[in-house]
Design an enzyme around this catalytic site. Structure first.
Site, short mmCIF file in Angstrom:
data_model
loop_
_atom_site.label_atom_id
_atom_site.label_comp_id
_atom_site.label_asym_id
_atom_site.label_seq_id
_atom_site.Cartn_x
_atom_site.Cartn_y
_atom_site.Cartn_z
N GLY A 55 0.84 -1.19 0.00
CA GLY A 55 0.00 0.00 0.00
C GLY A 55 0.87 1.24 0.00
N GLN A 60 3.28 9.92 1.05
CA GLN A 60 4.54 9.18 1.15
C GLN A 60 5.49 9.46 0.00
OE1 GLN A 60 2.47 5.23 2.15
NE2 GLN A 60 4.40 5.12 3.28
N CYS A 119 5.93 0.06 7.79
CA CYS A 119 5.55 1.18 6.92
C CYS A 119 6.76 1.56 6.09
CB CYS A 119 5.11 2.36 7.79
SG CYS A 119 4.71 3.84 6.85
N LEU A 120 6.54 1.81 4.81
CA LEU A 120 7.65 2.19 3.93
C LEU A 120 8.26 3.52 4.35
CD1 LEU A 120 6.08 1.18 0.49
CD2 LEU A 120 7.85 -0.06 1.76
N HIS A 161 -4.34 1.46 7.62
CA HIS A 161 -2.99 2.04 7.63
C HIS A 161 -2.87 3.17 6.60
CE1 HIS A 161 1.57 1.47 7.90
NE2 HIS A 161 1.42 2.25 6.84
N GLU A 162 -3.36 2.93 5.38
CA GLU A 162 -3.21 3.93 4.31
C GLU A 162 -4.09 5.15 4.55
OE1 GLU A 162 -0.68 3.57 2.60
OE2 GLU A 162 -0.37 1.45 3.03
N HIS A 165 -2.58 7.56 6.92
CA HIS A 165 -1.57 8.44 6.33
C HIS A 165 -2.19 9.76 5.89
CE1 HIS A 165 2.29 6.42 6.22
NE2 HIS A 165 1.77 5.32 5.73
#
Ligand code: ZN
Length: 204
Positions: A55, A60, A119-120, A161-162, A165
């Protein structure tokens, strides 16, 4: 982990950057289905796949807009044992784009699944995070058509999660802090261990 296959891809913004802590802006109705928005989504899919991740939210890559992409590929799911897949309720799904997502948490609030999440934008770490098991999201796809998606298990976790953000929220704000660890430690210590055992060991 975030090394990209395509040299022209934007880097993934890391925690500490202001864009990850701000509320992202709604995409204007007039922009839905536009070539500009399609280009952003195409870039986001490329960045997510190159990372690789399941995702990505527009902030990001430094774009403060309410756009998320998600995809859980069969080859990712295949790396888990059957019991891990069952415990996580992880199933592969094809790429989805959701613009201006509105998330409804469907619970159950008294029994939220807890799993390791990374998380990236917090590269190299993971922690146990409780999430609602079931959610419904509404929004628009890349063509500007309305979408509605109701999911349980791992896809529901990715969605939460997304969408977080877009509110400037990271899993760091929701995790059991005692479980925050480098991913290599998580792999060495906890691979294939039941979550209940891990929680007992870490005291959460
Ligand atoms: Zn993330």
């Amino acid at each position: 982990m975030t090394e990209s296959a395509k040299p022209d891809l934007p880097p993934i913004v890391q925690t500490g950057a202001a864009v990850l802590r701000a509320r992202a802006h709604e995409v204007a109705t007039a922009k839905l289905g536009s070539s500009e928005l399609r280009a952003l989504v195409a870039t986001m899919l490329d960045v997510m796949r190159a990372a690789p991740g399941v995702g990505l939210a527009a902030p990001q890559i430094g774009v403060p807009l309410r756009v998320i992409v998600l995809e859980d590929r069969p080859e990712f799911v295949a790396t888990l044992t059957e019991s891990e897949r069952a415990e996580k309720e992880r199933v592969a799904f094809a790429a989805r784009t959701i613009i201006n997502p509105v998330l409804e948490l469907l619970g159950p609030v008294h029994d939220r699944p807890v799993h390791f999440e990374g998380c990236l934008s917090v590269d190299g770490f993971a922690a146990l995070v409780p999430r609602d098991r079931e959610v419904e999201v509404t929004g628009y796809d890349v063509d500007g058509s309305p979408v509605r998606w109701r999911v349980t298990g791992w896809p529901a976790r990715i969605l939460q999660h997304e969408v977080d953000h877009l509110e400037g929220t990271l899993y760091l704000d929701r995790m059991f802090t005692r479980t925050f660890a480098r991913v290599e430690h998580v792999r060495q210590r906890f691979a294939a261990k039941p979550i209940a055992e891990i929680r007992a060991e870490l005291g959460v």
